[in-house]
Structure formats: C-alpha cells, structure tokens
Write a protein that holds these residues in place. Structure first.
Motif, mmCIF file in Angstrom:
data_model
loop_
_atom_site.group_PDB
_atom_site.id
_atom_site.type_symbol
_atom_site.label_atom_id
_atom_site.label_comp_id
_atom_site.label_asym_id
_atom_site.label_seq_id
_atom_site.Cartn_x
_atom_site.Cartn_y
_atom_site.Cartn_z
ATOM 1 N N ARG A 29 1.107 -11.676 9.378
ATOM 2 C CA ARG A 29 2.308 -12.313 8.826
ATOM 3 C C ARG A 29 3.331 -12.451 9.943
ATOM 4 N NH1 ARG A 29 2.098 -8.643 3.614
ATOM 5 N NH2 ARG A 29 0.684 -9.919 2.398
ATOM 6 N N SER A 30 4.302 -13.297 9.717
ATOM 7 C CA SER A 30 5.295 -13.555 10.763
ATOM 8 C C SER A 30 6.070 -12.296 11.143
ATOM 9 C CB SER A 30 6.258 -14.666 10.333
ATOM 10 O OG SER A 30 6.943 -14.295 9.152
ATOM 11 N N ALA A 31 6.232 -11.360 10.222
ATOM 12 C CA ALA A 31 6.971 -10.123 10.512
ATOM 13 C C ALA A 31 6.138 -9.116 11.302
ATOM 14 C CB ALA A 31 7.454 -9.485 9.216
ATOM 15 N N HIS A 32 4.837 -9.363 11.428
ATOM 16 C CA HIS A 32 3.946 -8.403 12.078
ATOM 17 C C HIS A 32 3.993 -8.471 13.594
ATOM 18 C CE1 HIS A 32 0.992 -8.206 8.418
ATOM 19 N NE2 HIS A 32 2.080 -7.485 8.231
ATOM 20 N N GLN A 33 3.891 -7.297 14.183
ATOM 21 C CA GLN A 33 3.562 -7.177 15.599
ATOM 22 C C GLN A 33 2.054 -6.946 15.597
ATOM 23 O OE1 GLN A 33 4.295 -3.522 18.145
ATOM 24 N NE2 GLN A 33 6.063 -4.798 18.644
ATOM 25 N N VAL A 34 1.317 -7.833 16.257
ATOM 26 C CA VAL A 34 -0.143 -7.799 16.193
ATOM 27 C C VAL A 34 -0.702 -7.286 17.515
ATOM 28 C CG1 VAL A 34 -2.238 -9.145 15.787
ATOM 29 C CG2 VAL A 34 -0.115 -9.746 14.585
ATOM 30 N N TRP A 35 -1.504 -6.224 17.425
ATOM 31 C CA TRP A 35 -2.160 -5.633 18.585
ATOM 32 C C TRP A 35 -3.658 -5.878 18.489
ATOM 33 C CZ3 TRP A 35 -0.311 -2.809 22.783
ATOM 34 C CH2 TRP A 35 1.072 -2.628 22.795
ATOM 35 N N VAL A 36 -4.270 -6.144 19.641
ATOM 36 C CA VAL A 36 -5.705 -6.402 19.664
ATOM 37 C C VAL A 36 -6.377 -5.662 20.808
ATOM 38 C CG1 VAL A 36 -5.490 -8.683 18.585
ATOM 39 C CG2 VAL A 36 -5.479 -8.483 21.085
ATOM 40 N N ALA A 37 -7.685 -5.482 20.642
ATOM 41 C CA ALA A 37 -8.566 -5.015 21.712
ATOM 42 C C ALA A 37 -9.484 -6.191 22.019
ATOM 43 C CB ALA A 37 -9.380 -3.809 21.261
ATOM 44 N N GLN A 38 -9.588 -6.537 23.295
ATOM 45 C CA GLN A 38 -10.410 -7.678 23.698
ATOM 46 C C GLN A 38 -11.462 -7.245 24.708
ATOM 47 O OE1 GLN A 38 -6.597 -10.084 24.499
ATOM 48 N NE2 GLN A 38 -8.154 -11.638 24.055
ATOM 49 N N ASP A 39 -12.688 -7.818 24.537
ATOM 50 C CA ASP A 39 -13.778 -7.446 25.450
ATOM 51 C C ASP A 39 -14.856 -8.516 25.499
ATOM 52 O OD1 ASP A 39 -15.316 -5.960 27.200
ATOM 53 O OD2 ASP A 39 -16.165 -4.700 25.639
ATOM 54 N N LEU A 48 1.598 -4.108 12.815
ATOM 55 C CA LEU A 48 2.724 -3.224 12.553
ATOM 56 C C LEU A 48 3.827 -4.060 11.922
ATOM 57 C CD1 LEU A 48 2.798 -1.267 15.924
ATOM 58 C CD2 LEU A 48 2.122 -0.359 13.689
ATOM 59 N N GLN A 49 4.350 -3.569 10.804
ATOM 60 C CA GLN A 49 5.402 -4.279 10.086
ATOM 61 C C GLN A 49 6.620 -3.376 9.948
ATOM 62 O OE1 GLN A 49 4.151 -6.208 6.457
ATOM 63 N NE2 GLN A 49 6.121 -5.811 5.487
ATOM 64 N N PRO A 50 7.795 -3.860 10.352
ATOM 65 C CA PRO A 50 9.003 -3.039 10.190
ATOM 66 C C PRO A 50 9.262 -2.711 8.721
ATOM 67 C CG PRO A 50 9.447 -4.985 11.532
ATOM 68 C CD PRO A 50 8.082 -5.160 10.943
ATOM 69 N N VAL A 51 9.564 -1.433 8.476
ATOM 70 C CA VAL A 51 9.867 -0.992 7.119
ATOM 71 C C VAL A 51 10.653 0.317 7.190
ATOM 72 C CG1 VAL A 51 7.667 0.210 6.841
ATOM 73 C CG2 VAL A 51 8.909 -0.495 4.837
ATOM 74 N N ALA A 52 11.735 0.406 6.442
ATOM 75 C CA ALA A 52 12.479 1.654 6.230
ATOM 76 C C ALA A 52 12.764 2.442 7.508
ATOM 77 C CB ALA A 52 11.727 2.527 5.231
ATOM 78 N N ALA A 82 4.725 3.453 22.562
ATOM 79 C CA ALA A 82 6.151 3.322 22.858
ATOM 80 C C ALA A 82 7.039 3.448 21.623
ATOM 81 C CB ALA A 82 6.413 1.983 23.547
ATOM 82 N N LEU A 83 6.438 3.671 20.459
ATOM 83 C CA LEU A 83 7.245 3.750 19.239
ATOM 84 C C LEU A 83 7.879 5.133 19.100
ATOM 85 C CD1 LEU A 83 5.049 1.953 16.551
ATOM 86 C CD2 LEU A 83 7.001 1.048 17.815
ATOM 87 N N ASP A 84 9.189 5.132 18.936
ATOM 88 C CA ASP A 84 9.917 6.374 18.706
ATOM 89 C C ASP A 84 10.527 6.307 17.307
ATOM 90 O OD1 ASP A 84 11.037 8.844 19.141
ATOM 91 O OD2 ASP A 84 12.805 8.040 20.166
ATOM 92 N N MET A 85 9.637 6.140 16.322
ATOM 93 C CA MET A 85 10.058 6.015 14.930
ATOM 94 C C MET A 85 8.878 6.378 14.049
ATOM 95 S SD MET A 85 9.985 1.825 14.596
ATOM 96 C CE MET A 85 11.254 1.646 15.821
ATOM 97 N N PRO A 86 9.121 6.638 12.790
ATOM 98 C CA PRO A 86 8.009 6.963 11.896
ATOM 99 C C PRO A 86 7.063 5.768 11.735
ATOM 100 C CG PRO A 86 10.126 7.384 10.825
ATOM 101 C CD PRO A 86 10.412 6.701 12.115
ATOM 102 N N ALA A 106 -0.772 13.797 5.993
ATOM 103 C CA ALA A 106 -0.535 13.352 4.623
ATOM 104 C C ALA A 106 0.964 13.276 4.372
ATOM 105 C CB ALA A 106 -1.193 14.313 3.640
ATOM 106 N N CYS A 107 1.378 12.277 3.631
ATOM 107 C CA CYS A 107 2.800 12.050 3.357
ATOM 108 C C CYS A 107 2.998 12.040 1.844
ATOM 109 C CB CYS A 107 3.231 10.717 3.973
ATOM 110 S SG CYS A 107 4.928 10.261 3.624
ATOM 111 N N GLU A 108 3.778 12.977 1.357
ATOM 112 C CA GLU A 108 4.003 13.089 -0.082
ATOM 113 C C GLU A 108 5.049 12.091 -0.589
ATOM 114 O OE1 GLU A 108 2.148 14.969 -2.077
ATOM 115 O OE2 GLU A 108 1.037 15.543 -0.263
ATOM 116 N N GLN A 109 6.029 11.751 0.248
ATOM 117 C CA GLN A 109 7.096 10.861 -0.196
ATOM 118 C C GLN A 109 7.322 9.742 0.815
ATOM 119 O OE1 GLN A 109 10.552 13.233 -1.121
ATOM 120 N NE2 GLN A 109 9.817 13.511 -3.199
ATOM 121 N N PRO A 110 6.560 8.665 0.705
ATOM 122 C CA PRO A 110 6.812 7.529 1.590
ATOM 123 C C PRO A 110 8.116 6.845 1.188
ATOM 124 C CG PRO A 110 5.174 6.947 -0.052
ATOM 125 C CD PRO A 110 5.464 8.412 -0.223
ATOM 126 N N PRO A 111 8.650 5.995 2.035
ATOM 127 C CA PRO A 111 9.859 5.253 1.664
ATOM 128 C C PRO A 111 9.624 4.480 0.360
ATOM 129 C CG PRO A 111 9.284 4.847 3.961
ATOM 130 C CD PRO A 111 8.159 5.629 3.353
#
Length: 132
Positions: A29-39, A48-52, A82-86, A106-111
C-alpha cells in the motif's frame, strides 16, 4: 547472500509482482515501507506501516525455494535495524519462535487500532500479536 534494501515508491509494484508470483493475496500500500531480499530477483518481501507511534510489520513472505536459509531473519534484521520505535505483528502461533529469535515477544495489549484489526482477523484464522 541476497541483497537487502528498502524499495523506493516507484519500484513498489515489483514487490506486488513477487507476491502474485507466490500466489499470495498480500499487496503493498502507499503507506508501506517495502523491504526486499534480492538474489538477483526478489526472493522475499515485507511491509512496514506506521501505526500508533510505531510500525506494524505485515506481508513477510519468502519464496518457497529460499525458505529455511535465514532469508526472513536477515530481511527482518535489515528492515528493523534503524527503527527506534515499537514494532507489532500478527502471526500464526506456530511462527512465534521465528519472531522470538528476532526479539519479538507476545503482546497482551496492542494499540487500539491494531487490536480492532486483530479481532476481525481472528474471526477467520488463529493469530497472535507480538511486539518488539
């Protein structure tokens, strides 16, 4: 070893082509940061999508011929380095050990935004939420 990189927006359709080639319903989606492995072609992708005040990791997929070779772990490491966020993700319970090795727990309470999605997704499949 594959090359890992974040795709610029104009190359995002290459990741969608990869997902289609794997017969996956995943798409970028347009909001996504898209990472790939190429070979040399794309053999794995994730979004990765920004959220909360953090990121929601979605659409991690490795080509069937390249699984069990550490590609997913290396792609995760490069994308999250390089991400310094949840970072949150949803996964099938069988995949929890894979993500635990990458520092997720495991996360009991996601945003709230993710909790509502998780509730809807759980109507169709078994999923757990994890965070790092």
């Amino acid at each position: 070893m594959p090359e890992f990189r974040c795709l610029p927006d104009h190359l995002r359709p290459l990741a969608d082509k990869f997902y289609r080639s794997q017969r996956s319903a995943m798409r970028t989606r347009s909001a996504h940061q898209v990472w790939v492995a190429q070979d040399p072609h794309i053999i794995a992708a994730l979004c990765l999508q920004p959220v909360a005040g953090g990121q929601w990791l979605t659409s991690l997929l490795v080509d069937a011929e390249h699984r069990h070779r550490g590609v997913a772990s290396a792609l995760l490491e490069n994308a999250l380095e390089a991400l310094d966020m949840p970072v949150w993700l949803f996964c099938h319970p069988n995949l929890e050990p894979v993500y635990q090795r990458q520092g997720f727990q495991a996360c009991e309470q996601p945003p709230p935004e993710l909790a509502e999605r998780l509730r809807r997704y759980r109507m169709k499949k078994e999923l757990n939420v994890m965070a790092r």
